[in-house]
Enzyme design. Structure first.
Site, PDB file in Angstrom:
ATOM      1  N   ASP A  67       0.808  -1.215   0.000  1.00 48.92           N
ATOM      2  CA  ASP A  67       0.000   0.000   0.000  1.00 48.92           C
ATOM      3  C   ASP A  67       0.847   1.274   0.000  1.00 48.92           C
ATOM      4  O   ASP A  67       2.049   1.234   0.248  1.00 48.92           O
ATOM      5  CB  ASP A  67      -0.958   0.011   1.208  1.00 48.92           C
ATOM      6  CG  ASP A  67      -0.349  -0.632   2.445  1.00 48.92           C
ATOM      7  OD1 ASP A  67       0.880  -0.580   2.596  1.00 48.92           O
ATOM      8  OD2 ASP A  67      -1.105  -1.192   3.254  1.00 48.92           O
ATOM      9  N   ASP A 136      -7.706  -3.158  13.976  1.00 54.98           N
ATOM     10  CA  ASP A 136      -9.070  -3.480  13.539  1.00 54.98           C
ATOM     11  C   ASP A 136      -9.099  -4.686  12.592  1.00 54.98           C
ATOM     12  O   ASP A 136     -10.107  -4.962  11.960  1.00 54.98           O
ATOM     13  CB  ASP A 136      -9.718  -2.263  12.869  1.00 54.98           C
ATOM     14  CG  ASP A 136      -8.946  -1.799  11.626  1.00 54.98           C
ATOM     15  OD1 ASP A 136      -7.994  -2.494  11.203  1.00 54.98           O
ATOM     16  OD2 ASP A 136      -9.307  -0.746  11.063  1.00 54.98           O
ATOM     17  N   HIS A 138      -7.237  -5.130   9.869  1.00 62.25           N
ATOM     18  CA  HIS A 138      -6.950  -4.924   8.442  1.00 62.25           C
ATOM     19  C   HIS A 138      -5.666  -5.618   8.011  1.00 62.25           C
ATOM     20  O   HIS A 138      -4.712  -5.715   8.767  1.00 62.25           O
ATOM     21  CB  HIS A 138      -6.930  -3.430   8.058  1.00 62.25           C
ATOM     22  CG  HIS A 138      -5.813  -2.627   8.631  1.00 62.25           C
ATOM     23  ND1 HIS A 138      -5.984  -1.390   9.214  1.00 62.25           N
ATOM     24  CD2 HIS A 138      -4.472  -2.850   8.678  1.00 62.25           C
ATOM     25  CE1 HIS A 138      -4.833  -0.902   9.597  1.00 62.25           C
ATOM     26  NE2 HIS A 138      -3.887  -1.770   9.290  1.00 62.25           N
ATOM     27  N   GLU A 143      -9.725  -2.026   5.399  1.00 62.17           N
ATOM     28  CA  GLU A 143     -10.396  -1.728   6.659  1.00 62.17           C
ATOM     29  C   GLU A 143     -11.695  -2.525   6.771  1.00 62.17           C
ATOM     30  O   GLU A 143     -12.201  -3.050   5.767  1.00 62.17           O
ATOM     31  CB  GLU A 143     -10.692  -0.225   6.725  1.00 62.17           C
ATOM     32  CG  GLU A 143      -9.459   0.670   6.621  1.00 62.17           C
ATOM     33  CD  GLU A 143      -8.604   0.679   7.890  1.00 62.17           C
ATOM     34  OE1 GLU A 143      -8.628  -0.301   8.669  1.00 62.17           O
ATOM     35  OE2 GLU A 143      -7.887   1.676   8.085  1.00 62.17           O
TER      36      GLU A 143
END
Ligand code: F6R
Length: 274
Positions: A67, A136, A138, A143
């Protein structure tokens, strides 16, 4: 999934290095997918150390990073590209042309995402994808709520991710963290031949429990790895605290298969088959 629980983050880095080195040097993983962040830093230190000692060679390795922030130039000290240059690429013999990155300054996001997917396919796919995990759940920047079949795409970062990344990259100033990123999709990660997940620290314990023992859900995109047939998860004790099946993971840890083969060979001998 193979789950290896190590004493601490140093041991995680060493264990991860062993796996990556073995895959690269046997020729099985010449195309690597790589993450940024605090988790892989120990692995990158080990890779640099191993390269300097002649244990690993990157001359025919290609890499794709997971990313990049939208709006970030590669030379920006906060960019993921800069992070990788600083922590790995500048210290090993990788060819600059073999380093693939998403362009955070692209004028055409759809085209850039398609270009990345095509580049991965043109090299025969990612052989070993290393991933970290967000609080979370990811993987990449996928997400909660991201489709588990997603391909490389634009993503809006969750508030917890912005807070975590401010700490690491922006001197704690959340206002400076871009709200958007480009990321390989969950489907892109699932297409790789093998996945190596690393996680350290208590803040990851809940996400790790969901990934390994929870239902497959886009609310924890890492749980999609349950569908992948070749995943190794290397954790420190702190990240493993919430796991219910720890004892079982220890039983199926490396060495288990050799023990089974020995047992089987003895049984076959006893039965007069060998
Ligand atoms: C980074 C990435 C993210 C991180 C995750 C954990 O390229 O893809 O999924 O792996 O946010 O970050 P750290 O390791 O900083 O806790």
């Amino acid at each position: 999934m193979n789950v290896i629980i190590c004493k601490d983050k140093r041991a995680v880095a060493k264990e991860a290095y062993k796996l990556v080195r073995q895959r690269v040097m046997c020729g099985r993983a010449k195309v690597l997918g790589l993450p940024t962040g605090s988790t892989p830093q120990g692995l990158y230190q080990e890779l640099v150390r191993g390269f300097k000692k002649g244990e690993i060679d990157f001359s025919d390795v290609h890499t794709f990073n997971l990313d990049e922030y939208i709006g970030m130039a590669p030379q920006d000290p906060h960019s993921y590209r800069h992070f990788m240059d600083e922590h790995l690429f500048s210290h090993v013999n990788i060819k600059w042309d073999n380093v693939y990155f998403l362009d955070g300054l692209t004028a055409d996001i759809d085209r850039e995402c398609a270009r990345y997917e095509e580049a991965i396919v043109s090299l025969g796919g990612i052989k070993l994808q290393v991933v970290g995990i967000g609080r979370d759940g990811h993987i990449g920047f996928n997400e909660p709520g991201t489709s588990l079949t997603s391909r490389t795409h634009m993503i809006t970062l969750a508030q917890s991710t912005i807070a975590d990344n401010a700490r690491l990259f922006f001197g704690g100033d959340e206002e400076k963290v871009p709200r958007w990123a480009l990321s390989m999709g969950v489907g892109t990660v699932l297409d790789s031949d093998e996945v190596l997940m690393l996680a350290v620290g208590a803040s990851k314990a809940e996400a790790i429990q969901g990934m390994l023992e929870g239902p497959i859900t886009s609310m924890n995109t890492s749980s999609a790895l349950q569908l992948h047939p070749n995943v190794t998860v290397i954790l420190d004790e702190a990240a493993a605290t919430r796991l219910k099946y720890r004892d079982y993971y220890h039983r199926i840890a490396p060495g288990n298969e050799e023990a089974m083969l020995k047992y089987l060979a003895a049984a076959r001998r006893k039965a007069g088959l060998e």
